[in-house]
Design a protein around this motif. Structure first.
Motif, PDB file in Angstrom:
ATOM      1  N   ASP A 127       0.866  -1.180   0.000  1.00 44.44           N
ATOM      2  CA  ASP A 127       0.000   0.000   0.000  1.00 44.44           C
ATOM      3  C   ASP A 127       0.906   1.234   0.000  1.00 44.44           C
ATOM      4  O   ASP A 127       1.165   1.839   1.039  1.00 44.44           O
ATOM      5  N   TRP A 128       1.401   1.610  -1.181  1.00 47.36           N
ATOM      6  CA  TRP A 128       2.456   2.620  -1.254  1.00 47.36           C
ATOM      7  C   TRP A 128       2.007   3.979  -0.726  1.00 47.36           C
ATOM      8  O   TRP A 128       2.759   4.645   0.012  1.00 47.36           O
ATOM      9  N   ALA A 129       0.804   4.413  -1.078  1.00 48.53           N
ATOM     10  CA  ALA A 129       0.331   5.730  -0.643  1.00 48.53           C
ATOM     11  C   ALA A 129       0.158   5.772   0.874  1.00 48.53           C
ATOM     12  O   ALA A 129       0.497   6.769   1.525  1.00 48.53           O
ATOM     13  N   LYS A 130      -0.357   4.699   1.455  1.00 46.81           N
ATOM     14  CA  LYS A 130      -0.528   4.659   2.908  1.00 46.81           C
ATOM     15  C   LYS A 130       0.816   4.572   3.619  1.00 46.81           C
ATOM     16  O   LYS A 130       1.003   5.143   4.698  1.00 46.81           O
ATOM     17  N   ALA A 131       1.777   3.851   3.017  1.00 48.68           N
ATOM     18  CA  ALA A 131       3.120   3.801   3.598  1.00 48.68           C
ATOM     19  C   ALA A 131       3.742   5.186   3.607  1.00 48.68           C
ATOM     20  O   ALA A 131       4.379   5.597   4.586  1.00 48.68           O
ATOM     21  N   LYS A 132       3.562   5.908   2.536  1.00 48.09           N
ATOM     22  CA  LYS A 132       4.074   7.282   2.443  1.00 48.09           C
ATOM     23  C   LYS A 132       3.467   8.159   3.537  1.00 48.09           C
ATOM     24  O   LYS A 132       4.179   8.885   4.246  1.00 48.09           O
ATOM     25  N   ASP A 133       2.164   8.103   3.687  1.00 46.82           N
ATOM     26  CA  ASP A 133       1.480   8.942   4.670  1.00 46.82           C
ATOM     27  C   ASP A 133       1.938   8.618   6.091  1.00 46.82           C
ATOM     28  O   ASP A 133       2.235   9.529   6.890  1.00 46.82           O
ATOM     29  N   LEU A 138       5.517   5.181  -6.161  1.00 48.42           N
ATOM     30  CA  LEU A 138       4.450   6.051  -6.660  1.00 48.42           C
ATOM     31  C   LEU A 138       4.908   6.903  -7.840  1.00 48.42           C
ATOM     32  O   LEU A 138       4.139   7.711  -8.357  1.00 48.42           O
ATOM     33  N   GLY A 139       6.172   6.746  -8.239  1.00 49.38           N
ATOM     34  CA  GLY A 139       6.693   7.473  -9.393  1.00 49.38           C
ATOM     35  C   GLY A 139       7.353   8.792  -9.065  1.00 49.38           C
ATOM     36  O   GLY A 139       7.755   9.529  -9.975  1.00 49.38           O
ATOM     37  N   SER A 175      12.331  11.995  -7.960  1.00 48.07           N
ATOM     38  CA  SER A 175      13.144  13.093  -7.446  1.00 48.07           C
ATOM     39  C   SER A 175      13.036  13.202  -5.928  1.00 48.07           C
ATOM     40  O   SER A 175      14.043  13.390  -5.235  1.00 48.07           O
ATOM     41  N   THR A 176      11.815  13.070  -5.405  1.00 50.51           N
ATOM     42  CA  THR A 176      11.622  13.139  -3.951  1.00 50.51           C
ATOM     43  C   THR A 176      12.322  11.978  -3.263  1.00 50.51           C
ATOM     44  O   THR A 176      12.967  12.150  -2.218  1.00 50.51           O
ATOM     45  N   ALA A 177      12.204  10.797  -3.848  1.00 48.29           N
ATOM     46  CA  ALA A 177      12.871   9.621  -3.282  1.00 48.29           C
ATOM     47  C   ALA A 177      14.380   9.814  -3.261  1.00 48.29           C
ATOM     48  O   ALA A 177      15.064   9.494  -2.270  1.00 48.29           O
ATOM     49  N   GLU A 178      14.919  10.356  -4.331  1.00 48.02           N
ATOM     50  CA  GLU A 178      16.356  10.596  -4.417  1.00 48.02           C
ATOM     51  C   GLU A 178      16.819  11.573  -3.340  1.00 48.02           C
ATOM     52  O   GLU A 178      17.865  11.373  -2.701  1.00 48.02           O
ATOM     53  N   GLN A 179      16.065  12.622  -3.104  1.00 51.36           N
ATOM     54  CA  GLN A 179      16.424  13.609  -2.084  1.00 51.36           C
ATOM     55  C   GLN A 179      16.464  12.974  -0.693  1.00 51.36           C
ATOM     56  O   GLN A 179      17.343  13.289   0.116  1.00 51.36           O
ATOM     57  N   LEU A 180      15.523  12.090  -0.410  1.00 48.04           N
ATOM     58  CA  LEU A 180      15.478  11.432   0.896  1.00 48.04           C
ATOM     59  C   LEU A 180      16.703  10.542   1.105  1.00 48.04           C
ATOM     60  O   LEU A 180      17.311  10.545   2.179  1.00 48.04           O
ATOM     61  N   VAL A 181      17.065   9.780   0.077  1.00 48.30           N
ATOM     62  CA  VAL A 181      18.240   8.916   0.179  1.00 48.30           C
ATOM     63  C   VAL A 181      19.496   9.756   0.373  1.00 48.30           C
ATOM     64  O   VAL A 181      20.355   9.446   1.209  1.00 48.30           O
ATOM     65  N   THR A 227      15.154   5.401 -14.026  1.00 42.50           N
ATOM     66  CA  THR A 227      13.801   4.847 -14.006  1.00 42.50           C
ATOM     67  C   THR A 227      13.347   4.621 -12.570  1.00 42.50           C
ATOM     68  O   THR A 227      14.156   4.656 -11.631  1.00 42.50           O
ATOM     69  N   LYS A 228      12.066   4.367 -12.415  1.00 42.23           N
ATOM     70  CA  LYS A 228      11.511   4.027 -11.109  1.00 42.23           C
ATOM     71  C   LYS A 228      12.189   2.778 -10.558  1.00 42.23           C
ATOM     72  O   LYS A 228      12.531   2.709  -9.361  1.00 42.23           O
ATOM     73  N   GLU A 229      12.409   1.796 -11.405  1.00 44.30           N
ATOM     74  CA  GLU A 229      13.033   0.547 -10.976  1.00 44.30           C
ATOM     75  C   GLU A 229      14.457   0.799 -10.482  1.00 44.30           C
ATOM     76  O   GLU A 229      14.881   0.224  -9.466  1.00 44.30           O
TER      77      GLU A 229
END
Length: 487
Positions: free
Chosen positions: A228-234, A372-373, A376-382, A402-404
């Motif tokens: 549940d990607w959106a709920k995990a994010k929240d 969730l695509g 850029s946000t994921a990269e900033q967190l890492v 890519t997302k993968e």
């Protein structure tokens, strides 16, 4: 109201064995501490010795390694030998799980004791509500461990049919509960957390009570496994809104080099590490066994050592591992593996292994964003995490195409950040559900003690191996006929 004897909380789960409980049953509790008020039930939630023995799954991971003499000759007869050589033919039920299952369900019974009885005790409703919320969160955590150890990884297409574990909701030492499905156990865990986490305190009376940042972090972890990607994010965002602390390992390195004042000492030792969201131990119980189990299950593989060394000055490696000077009774020099520096554990730097820390929440949020695509946000967190972990001038990862690619970069950081404990085993297991993220592990062994009797071989752990499902111990299946194996 019937008083409950406090000693009973030390009982093992009836589903494991009644024998070890005899000493408590036979002793007349003269002068025993009784639990007969809401505040005492609330105190019962505190367990500074909450420990989980990793032996039954530790070597089913590409992160871990073992001293060769512990494995050679034991490939068919010891738990470590079977797991280290990925031996699917051996009967793992004959060696048990070193009471991991028993610990999990004894902790569940402890939570149930509070949940079932506190409303009948005198005390304020505020204390009762909080106590039940905390107990339900910890009960959810233990069910989460059980389902991810003893059953298949959650797969949406089959979870409603896949055999799970027993859901134990009440304090009943005589029960033989039915085994639920994987989907049923996850439904139970999610309901427990969604209803209870908002009731937790941000700053409890002590660190052993679950806090709200941990609760939302756990909920994010569960949602991640549940896909549940959106709920995990929240949930991860809610956790980090309460505690987003990251210790700068460059600061620790400066102290080690004598640059910082000597009074810096154990600034992040014992219970002082602001990253730690829950205190749980790598071993049967407590700090002593945390240290001793690092010597047996704290060696990282040559592959992981090489991954660390591919980047200059990854402090996650250079601060906590070094080959020279390590005790040879636990370690093979020349293997390319490396052993955790046991002396830094707890007193010098609290390194959470079985519980949760804020870097895990950052990486959970990053993976949810990537799925969730939101690359850029994921990269900033890492990169925010890596800036606190590497001493080089360039700490950012190459921008994924890519997302993968982004997910794989996050999984690699999880591998290097979340050492020991359940983390890598659980990650391998859940990611093997997706073809693009599956891992086939190969292990060439031995590396040092190669003889005619023990020639070097290559062992393989397939993504769909039955070994990823830990067997229920025989003491549990003998006691409860409803508990059938899931592999």
């Amino acid at each position: 109201m019937k008083k409950l004897i406090y000693h009973i909380v030390l009982l093992c789960a009836v589903f494991v064995s009644a024998a070890s409980c005899d000493s408590y049953i036979d002793i007349t509790p003269k002068g025993a501490i009784t639990v007969d008020s809401a505040s005492q039930y609330y105190e019962l939630i505190v367990n500074p010795l909450r420990g989980y023995q990793p032996a039954s799954f530790a070597f089913l991971s590409d992160n871990m390694w073992a001293k060769e003499s512990n494995i050679l000759g034991n490939e068919n007869r010891s738990r470590d030998g079977i797991n280290f050589t990925f031996n699917e033919e051996a009967d793992r039920t004959i060696v048990g799980d070193n009471n991991l299952y028993g610990n999990i369900y004894s902790f569940i019974l402890r939570s149930n004791m509070v949940i079932d009885n506190i409303d009948k005790a005198p005390g304020t409703q505020t204390v009762k509500t909080l106590a039940k919320a905390e107990a339900r969160v910890l009960r959810a955590w233990d069910h989460f461990l059980a389902i991810n150890l003893y059953a298949k990884a959650y797969t949406p297409e089959t979870a409603a049919q896949d055999g799970g574990v027993c859901i134990v909701e009440h304090y009943d030492l005589e029960a033989s509960p039915a085994k639920s499905t994987v989907a049923g156990v996850y439904d139970f865990i999610i309901k427990e957390l969604e209803e209870s986490v908002p009731l937790l305190q941000e700053t409890p009376v002590n660190i052993y009570h679950p806090n709200k940042a941990y609760g939302y972090g756990l909920l994010a972890q569960v949602y991640l496994h549940h896909r549940d990607w959106a709920k995990a994010k929240d949930a991860a965002e809610k956790s980090l809104a309460i505690n987003d602390a990251l210790v700068d390992y460059n600061e620790i390195a400066a102290y080690r080099r004598g640059i910082l004042d000597k009074n810096y000492g154990n600034k992040y030792g014992n219970t002082n590490n602001p990253e730690v969201l829950s205190y749980m131990w790598n071993g049967s119980a407590g700090w002593t066994s945390e240290s001793s189990h690092f010597l047996n299950y704290g060696m990282i593989s040559p592959e992981l050592v090489n991954l660390y060394k591919q980047e200059k000055d990854d402090l996650r490696y250079t601060l906590f591992f070094f080959e020279s000077g390590q005790p040879t009774q636990y370690f093979d020099r020349g293997s390319g593996a490396d052993l955790w520096i046991e002396t830094v554990t707890t007193e010098k730097f609290m390194y959470a292994t079985m519980g949760m820390k804020t870097p895990e929440v950052y990486l959970t949020l990053a993976e949810a964003e990537a799925r969730l695509g939101n690359i850029s946000t994921a990269e900033q967190l890492v990169n925010k995490l890596r800036a606190k972990r590497l001493s080089s001038t360039v700490t950012a990862i190459p921008t994924p195409a890519t997302k993968e690619d982004m997910v794989k970069a996050i999984v690699l950081e999880r591998r290097k950040e979340l050492l020991f404990g359940f983390h890598r085993f659980f990650d391998l297991k859940r990611l093997n559900v997706d073809a693009e993220y599956q891992t086939t592990i190969t292990r060439t062994f031995p590396l040092v003690n190669i003889t005619a009797e023990h020639p070097q071989k290559t062992y393989t752990l397939r993504p769909d191996s039955r070994l990823y499902i830990i067997p229920f111990p025989r003491t549990a299946t003998d006691k409860n006929p409803n508990l059938t194996q899931n592999y």
